[in-house]
Design a protein around this motif. Structure first.
Motif, mmCIF file in Angstrom:
data_model
loop_
_atom_site.group_PDB
_atom_site.id
_atom_site.type_symbol
_atom_site.label_atom_id
_atom_site.label_comp_id
_atom_site.label_asym_id
_atom_site.label_seq_id
_atom_site.Cartn_x
_atom_site.Cartn_y
_atom_site.Cartn_z
ATOM 1 N N LEU A 117 -2.137 42.865 30.545
ATOM 2 C CA LEU A 117 -0.878 42.409 29.961
ATOM 3 C C LEU A 117 -0.278 41.313 30.836
ATOM 4 O O LEU A 117 -0.528 41.250 32.044
ATOM 5 N N ARG A 122 5.303 42.562 28.752
ATOM 6 C CA ARG A 122 5.950 43.772 29.284
ATOM 7 C C ARG A 122 7.464 43.787 29.157
ATOM 8 O O ARG A 122 8.076 44.848 29.263
ATOM 9 N N TRP A 125 9.090 46.020 26.472
ATOM 10 C CA TRP A 125 8.692 47.405 26.745
ATOM 11 C C TRP A 125 9.556 48.005 27.863
ATOM 12 O O TRP A 125 10.071 49.122 27.742
ATOM 13 N N SER A 149 4.416 52.043 34.663
ATOM 14 C CA SER A 149 3.620 51.480 35.764
ATOM 15 C C SER A 149 4.479 50.619 36.695
ATOM 16 O O SER A 149 4.289 50.650 37.907
ATOM 17 N N LEU A 151 4.648 47.674 37.901
ATOM 18 C CA LEU A 151 3.791 47.214 38.996
ATOM 19 C C LEU A 151 4.442 46.169 39.900
ATOM 20 O O LEU A 151 4.098 46.044 41.072
ATOM 21 N N ARG A 190 -11.494 60.264 32.904
ATOM 22 C CA ARG A 190 -10.498 60.721 31.923
ATOM 23 C C ARG A 190 -10.991 60.453 30.497
ATOM 24 O O ARG A 190 -11.258 59.311 30.130
ATOM 25 N N HIS A 193 -8.878 58.050 26.559
ATOM 26 C CA HIS A 193 -7.711 57.235 26.962
ATOM 27 C C HIS A 193 -8.045 55.777 26.691
ATOM 28 O O HIS A 193 -9.172 55.345 26.900
ATOM 29 N N MET A 195 -7.277 53.113 28.230
ATOM 30 C CA MET A 195 -7.404 52.198 29.376
ATOM 31 C C MET A 195 -8.804 52.273 29.983
ATOM 32 O O MET A 195 -9.179 53.298 30.576
ATOM 33 N N GLN A 203 -4.874 45.732 37.573
ATOM 34 C CA GLN A 203 -3.616 46.411 37.912
ATOM 35 C C GLN A 203 -3.298 46.195 39.399
ATOM 36 O O GLN A 203 -2.180 45.858 39.773
HETATM 37 O O1 LIG Z 1 1.868 47.551 32.885
HETATM 38 C C1 LIG Z 1 0.740 47.824 32.489
HETATM 39 O O2 LIG Z 1 -0.263 47.153 32.721
HETATM 40 C C2 LIG Z 1 0.552 49.075 31.673
HETATM 41 O O3 LIG Z 1 1.719 49.821 31.598
HETATM 42 C C3 LIG Z 1 -0.543 49.937 32.250
HETATM 43 O O4 LIG Z 1 -0.206 50.337 33.548
HETATM 44 C C4 LIG Z 1 -0.938 51.069 31.350
HETATM 45 O O5 LIG Z 1 0.013 51.338 30.351
HETATM 46 C C5 LIG Z 1 -1.268 52.388 31.948
HETATM 47 O O6 LIG Z 1 -1.596 52.394 33.253
HETATM 48 C C6 LIG Z 1 -2.263 53.098 31.072
HETATM 49 O O7 LIG Z 1 -3.468 53.368 31.654
#
Ligand SMILES: O=C(O)[C@H](O)[C@@H](O)[C@H](O)[C@H](O)CO
Ligand SMILES: Nc1ncnc2c1ncn2[C@@H]1O[C@H](COP(=O)(O)OP(=O)(O)OP(=O)(O)O)[C@@H](O)[C@H]1O
Length: 246
Positions: A117, A122, A125, A149, A151, A190, A193, A195, A203
């Motif tokens: 992304l 984001r 969201w 997340s 980040l 996992r 999912h 991802m 990430q």
């Molecule tokens: O900001 C982001 O790139 C996302 O939120 C991700 O972090 C995923 O949603 C999450 O980790 C699912 O695996």
């Protein structure tokens, strides 16, 4: 760019905004969003049976102010956000907001296809998660547990606006840290999912681990067994709540 398009209800009143006027919402949950409150006994002294106000009559006969908390469990894919957040929500008897369920469909499709992304993907969201947390608190909950997340610091700063809207609201990040090989192993193991493990590197490439200046962050090393991680998270949360009450 930060967007304030979506109005937030303050004390039950929704301020006028372009969104109210047009009736449009810029981002909607892709699936039925998970806002759950598990009916288990609350940790003593943190909330009543309805998971509501944590106030009460103190020994001096004075009524303590209601303190509200947003516990935002954060970190890259696979660090254990959902696992830890569910545990905290059950332990504290608070509603749980699963951030992944608020991504627009286009975001989930991108990530499923191994495309990271962008900031633009984001923004809405993040705003939506902040709004949803405020909505639940304005609806009478003492607090919420939220996964996101978050980040980069500027993403965390979007949520940091929340306490402006509610008196006695405290925002705390619970940052779960683990090295790449641990994240990769957990994401790969996992099932079912969206991802893919290939996304872990992207990430980490944009991750800005919280600095010491970000004093609202509780950092937890999650390379340990989950029981230890959960116990530490709950202990740090309870100690933080005590500190706020004093
Ligand atoms: O900001 C982001 O790139 C996302 O939120 C991700 O972090 C995923 O949603 C999450 O980790 C699912 O695996
Ligand atoms: N401390 C831990 N030790 C071992 N396994 C763990 C630990 N924490 C989480 N897991 C497992 O790792 C996987 C990822 O955890 P989880 O889904 O909670 O992470 P997440 O951060 O929410 O991921 P995402 O953001 O990608 O949805 C799950 O299968 C979970 O059971």
């Amino acid at each position: 760019m930060l967007s304030y398009d979506n109005a937030v209800a303050v004390n039950g009143q929704t301020p006028a905004s372009p969104t109210n006027i047009s009736g449009a919402r810029t981002a909607v949950p892709t699936t039925s969003p998970k806002v759950t409150r598990v009916p288990v006994p609350a940790v003593s002294g943190t909330s009543d049976v309805h998971g509501q106000a944590m106030n009460g009559v103190q020994t001096n006969g004075q009524v303590a102010p209601v303190e509200h908390h947003i516990w935002l469990v954060t970190g890259p894919a696979g660090c254990g956000k959902s696992t830890v957040a569910k545990y905290l929500a059950v332990s504290l008897n608070l509603p749980y907001i699963e951030g992944d369920e608020y991504h627009p469909k286009a975001n989930v499709e991108k990530m499923s296809n191994g495309i990271p992304l962008t900031d633009a993907d984001r923004w809405d969201w993040l705003t939506l998660l902040r709004e949803e947390s405020l909505r639940l608190i304005n609806a009478g909950h003492a607090g919420v547990v939220l996964t996101c997340s978050a980040l980069k610091k500027k993403y965390r700063d979007v949520i940091r606006v929340a306490p402006y809207f509610v008196p006695n609201l405290h925002l705390h990040f619970i940052y779960l840290s683990a090295p790449e090989e641990v994240l990769l192993r957990r994401v790969a193991a996992r099932p079912n999912h969206f991802m893919p493990p290939s996304m872990v590197a992207s990430q980490l490439s944009i991750l800005e681990p919280p600095s010491e200046q970000e004093v609202d962050v509780i950092s937890i090393d999650v390379t340990r067994p989950i029981e230890q991680v959960e116990a530490e998270a709950l202990d740090r949360v309870l100690r933080t709540m005590d500190r706020v009450r004093q």
